[in-house]
Write a protein that holds these residues in place. Sequence first.
Motif, PDB file in Angstrom:
ATOM      1  N   PRO A 118      50.758  32.421  31.942  1.00 24.11           N
ATOM      2  CA  PRO A 118      49.607  32.161  32.809  1.00 24.11           C
ATOM      3  C   PRO A 118      48.707  33.379  33.016  1.00 24.11           C
ATOM      4  O   PRO A 118      47.968  33.432  34.006  1.00 24.11           O
ATOM      5  CB  PRO A 118      50.273  31.748  34.125  1.00 24.11           C
ATOM      6  N   MET A 119      48.742  34.366  32.096  1.00 22.93           N
ATOM      7  CA  MET A 119      47.903  35.553  32.253  1.00 22.93           C
ATOM      8  C   MET A 119      46.437  35.151  32.422  1.00 22.93           C
ATOM      9  O   MET A 119      45.909  34.328  31.681  1.00 22.93           O
ATOM     10  CB  MET A 119      48.065  36.488  31.057  1.00 22.93           C
ATOM     11  N   ASP A 120      45.792  35.733  33.392  1.00 19.08           N
ATOM     12  CA  ASP A 120      44.411  35.411  33.747  1.00 19.08           C
ATOM     13  C   ASP A 120      43.435  36.042  32.755  1.00 19.08           C
ATOM     14  O   ASP A 120      43.511  37.232  32.466  1.00 19.08           O
ATOM     15  CB  ASP A 120      44.135  35.950  35.157  1.00 19.08           C
ATOM     16  N   ASP A 121      42.500  35.246  32.223  1.00 21.47           N
ATOM     17  CA  ASP A 121      41.476  35.811  31.345  1.00 21.47           C
ATOM     18  C   ASP A 121      40.088  35.642  31.957  1.00 21.47           C
ATOM     19  O   ASP A 121      39.078  35.738  31.276  1.00 21.47           O
ATOM     20  CB  ASP A 121      41.528  35.184  29.949  1.00 21.47           C
ATOM     21  N   ASN A 122      40.063  35.390  33.274  1.00 17.18           N
ATOM     22  CA  ASN A 122      38.795  35.183  33.960  1.00 17.18           C
ATOM     23  C   ASN A 122      38.676  36.012  35.233  1.00 17.18           C
ATOM     24  O   ASN A 122      37.581  36.312  35.689  1.00 17.18           O
ATOM     25  CB  ASN A 122      38.636  33.688  34.291  1.00 17.18           C
ATOM     26  N   ASP A 123      39.790  36.386  35.820  1.00 12.23           N
ATOM     27  CA  ASP A 123      39.897  37.190  37.042  1.00 12.23           C
ATOM     28  C   ASP A 123      39.831  36.380  38.335  1.00 12.23           C
ATOM     29  O   ASP A 123      40.236  36.873  39.388  1.00 12.23           O
ATOM     30  CB  ASP A 123      38.834  38.299  37.115  1.00 12.23           C
ATOM     31  N   HIS A 124      39.322  35.157  38.276  1.00 13.22           N
ATOM     32  CA  HIS A 124      39.183  34.409  39.528  1.00 13.22           C
ATOM     33  C   HIS A 124      40.540  34.075  40.137  1.00 13.22           C
ATOM     34  O   HIS A 124      40.753  34.230  41.352  1.00 13.22           O
ATOM     35  CB  HIS A 124      38.382  33.125  39.312  1.00 13.22           C
ATOM     36  N   GLY A 125      41.469  33.625  39.310  1.00 15.74           N
ATOM     37  CA  GLY A 125      42.792  33.297  39.823  1.00 15.74           C
ATOM     38  C   GLY A 125      43.496  34.507  40.410  1.00 15.74           C
ATOM     39  O   GLY A 125      44.193  34.411  41.428  1.00 15.74           O
ATOM     40  N   THR A 126      43.305  35.660  39.769  1.00 17.46           N
ATOM     41  CA  THR A 126      43.901  36.894  40.281  1.00 17.46           C
ATOM     42  C   THR A 126      43.299  37.262  41.627  1.00 17.46           C
ATOM     43  O   THR A 126      43.999  37.703  42.540  1.00 17.46           O
ATOM     44  CB  THR A 126      43.690  38.037  39.270  1.00 17.46           C
ATOM     45  N   HIS A 127      41.993  37.057  41.748  1.00 16.20           N
ATOM     46  CA  HIS A 127      41.312  37.324  43.026  1.00 16.20           C
ATOM     47  C   HIS A 127      41.883  36.433  44.128  1.00 16.20           C
ATOM     48  O   HIS A 127      42.186  36.904  45.237  1.00 16.20           O
ATOM     49  CB  HIS A 127      39.814  37.073  42.872  1.00 16.20           C
ATOM     50  N   VAL A 128      42.041  35.155  43.823  1.00 17.55           N
ATOM     51  CA  VAL A 128      42.577  34.215  44.810  1.00 17.55           C
ATOM     52  C   VAL A 128      44.004  34.605  45.197  1.00 17.55           C
ATOM     53  O   VAL A 128      44.368  34.613  46.381  1.00 17.55           O
ATOM     54  CB  VAL A 128      42.539  32.778  44.259  1.00 17.55           C
ATOM     55  N   ALA A 129      44.811  34.940  44.198  1.00 14.65           N
ATOM     56  CA  ALA A 129      46.193  35.340  44.469  1.00 14.65           C
ATOM     57  C   ALA A 129      46.237  36.599  45.327  1.00 14.65           C
ATOM     58  O   ALA A 129      47.103  36.740  46.199  1.00 14.65           O
ATOM     59  CB  ALA A 129      46.934  35.571  43.161  1.00 14.65           C
ATOM     60  N   GLY A 130      45.297  37.513  45.092  1.00 17.01           N
ATOM     61  CA  GLY A 130      45.247  38.732  45.890  1.00 17.01           C
ATOM     62  C   GLY A 130      44.925  38.447  47.344  1.00 17.01           C
ATOM     63  O   GLY A 130      45.474  39.075  48.255  1.00 17.01           O
ATOM     64  N   THR A 131      44.026  37.497  47.575  1.00 15.44           N
ATOM     65  CA  THR A 131      43.697  37.117  48.949  1.00 15.44           C
ATOM     66  C   THR A 131      44.923  36.552  49.653  1.00 15.44           C
ATOM     67  O   THR A 131      45.151  36.798  50.836  1.00 15.44           O
ATOM     68  CB  THR A 131      42.567  36.069  48.960  1.00 15.44           C
ATOM     69  N   ILE A 132      45.733  35.831  48.907  1.00 16.47           N
ATOM     70  CA  ILE A 132      46.934  35.224  49.485  1.00 16.47           C
ATOM     71  C   ILE A 132      48.042  36.245  49.692  1.00 16.47           C
ATOM     72  O   ILE A 132      48.636  36.325  50.771  1.00 16.47           O
ATOM     73  CB  ILE A 132      47.451  34.094  48.579  1.00 16.47           C
ATOM     74  N   GLY A 133      48.331  37.030  48.643  1.00 15.41           N
ATOM     75  CA  GLY A 133      49.546  37.830  48.728  1.00 15.41           C
ATOM     76  C   GLY A 133      49.522  39.182  48.067  1.00 15.41           C
ATOM     77  O   GLY A 133      50.567  39.633  47.579  1.00 15.41           O
ATOM     78  N   ALA A 134      48.370  39.872  48.044  1.00 17.61           N
ATOM     79  CA  ALA A 134      48.372  41.244  47.523  1.00 17.61           C
ATOM     80  C   ALA A 134      49.289  42.106  48.385  1.00 17.61           C
ATOM     81  O   ALA A 134      49.355  41.940  49.609  1.00 17.61           O
ATOM     82  CB  ALA A 134      46.957  41.815  47.520  1.00 17.61           C
ATOM     83  N   VAL A 135      49.998  43.018  47.753  1.00 17.83           N
ATOM     84  CA  VAL A 135      50.931  43.880  48.475  1.00 17.83           C
ATOM     85  C   VAL A 135      50.178  44.695  49.522  1.00 17.83           C
ATOM     86  O   VAL A 135      49.139  45.289  49.229  1.00 17.83           O
ATOM     87  CB  VAL A 135      51.660  44.822  47.505  1.00 17.83           C
ATOM     88  N   GLY A 136      50.684  44.726  50.724  1.00 20.72           N
ATOM     89  CA  GLY A 136      50.026  45.455  51.799  1.00 20.72           C
ATOM     90  C   GLY A 136      50.662  46.789  52.087  1.00 20.72           C
ATOM     91  O   GLY A 136      51.849  47.009  51.827  1.00 20.72           O
ATOM     92  N   ASP A 137      49.855  47.709  52.593  1.00 21.95           N
ATOM     93  CA  ASP A 137      50.311  49.029  53.024  1.00 21.95           C
ATOM     94  C   ASP A 137      50.965  49.818  51.888  1.00 21.95           C
ATOM     95  O   ASP A 137      51.937  50.536  52.096  1.00 21.95           O
ATOM     96  CB  ASP A 137      51.283  48.898  54.201  1.00 21.95           C
ATOM     97  N   ASN A 138      50.401  49.668  50.676  1.00 21.64           N
ATOM     98  CA  ASN A 138      50.922  50.434  49.543  1.00 21.64           C
ATOM     99  C   ASN A 138      49.910  51.457  49.040  1.00 21.64           C
ATOM    100  O   ASN A 138      50.095  52.059  47.990  1.00 21.64           O
ATOM    101  CB  ASN A 138      51.334  49.498  48.394  1.00 21.64           C
ATOM    102  N   GLY A 139      48.817  51.639  49.797  1.00 21.89           N
ATOM    103  CA  GLY A 139      47.823  52.641  49.430  1.00 21.89           C
ATOM    104  C   GLY A 139      47.025  52.298  48.197  1.00 21.89           C
ATOM    105  O   GLY A 139      46.397  53.170  47.608  1.00 21.89           O
ATOM    106  N   ILE A 140      47.031  51.009  47.795  1.00 19.04           N
ATOM    107  CA  ILE A 140      46.348  50.601  46.568  1.00 19.04           C
ATOM    108  C   ILE A 140      45.469  49.388  46.849  1.00 19.04           C
ATOM    109  O   ILE A 140      45.924  48.414  47.458  1.00 19.04           O
ATOM    110  CB  ILE A 140      47.355  50.230  45.463  1.00 19.04           C
ATOM    111  N   GLY A 141      44.232  49.430  46.411  1.00 20.84           N
ATOM    112  CA  GLY A 141      43.378  48.252  46.407  1.00 20.84           C
ATOM    113  C   GLY A 141      43.215  47.559  47.738  1.00 20.84           C
ATOM    114  O   GLY A 141      42.816  48.149  48.734  1.00 20.84           O
ATOM    115  N   VAL A 142      43.551  46.255  47.754  1.00 17.67           N
ATOM    116  CA  VAL A 142      43.342  45.421  48.933  1.00 17.67           C
ATOM    117  C   VAL A 142      44.683  44.991  49.519  1.00 17.67           C
ATOM    118  O   VAL A 142      45.735  45.490  49.126  1.00 17.67           O
ATOM    119  CB  VAL A 142      42.492  44.183  48.566  1.00 17.67           C
TER     120      VAL A 142
END
Length: 252
Positions: free
Chosen positions: A223-247
């Motif tokens: 399921p590797m993303d070739d558009n970035d939209h799905g990755t963006h949505v997944a990040g809004t849901i569950g990007a790792v927090g308090d790791n000093g990276i990104g969002v």
Amino acid sequence: MSRTSGTSGKGRIPGREPSGKARKGRKSRRLGLERLEERVLLSAAVDQSRYAADTLLVRFGDQTAPDEQAQLLSQYNGTVERQLGLVGATVVRVPEGTDIEAMASSLTADPRVEWAEPDYYWTLNAVPNDPRFNELWGLNNTGQLGGTPDADIDAPEAWDVFTGDSSVVVAVIDTGIDYNHEDLAANMWRNPGEIPGDGIDNEGNGYIDDVYGIDPWGDDSDPMDDNDHGTHVAGTIGAVGDNGIGVVGVNW
């Protein structure tokens, strides 16, 4: 923290083979952001609906002598409790049942007083150290991008209570997901019935090595993303927090 899994829902691009094989071996995109010191920062917010019932804060004019201050406060049965040197204010103790807001308004109108206000309660909110958190106005809107302050989901207030649970699995049906992304990898769901890389459909669902989900459009297990939209949505849901990276995601 929640786990996210990827399911690709790609649309056909004219002249392109929809098998998804062109994505294999593709390098994942990663944010080149400087790693910050790993800590949870605290931000304070005043709750103007809640304040102490028996104290208020008063800043007297520079020309108002201490005995004059005491005389003025005695009219309200108030006494000096302590000084707040940093802001030049006085904590005034009054009997419970005093109309604090009315007293503050009356004192502020007195020429011997610069200002008076209730002794508001402040609350501490857990704020992750992810460097782009301040761009996420949907989670915490301070008007930083020109929007309406507090038009958000009050994420820091919620995080004071709970930042997520790794047992929660969210399926993202979108353009796929970059499961190698440094801000998602640690929170990715992994298929417990599949042995990665053995070339066998271990759980018998028709997909070999579907470790992170499937790509039904390409009919494969990547399921590797070739558009970035799905990755963006997944990040809004569950990007790792308090790791000093990104969002940061709603669920860390």
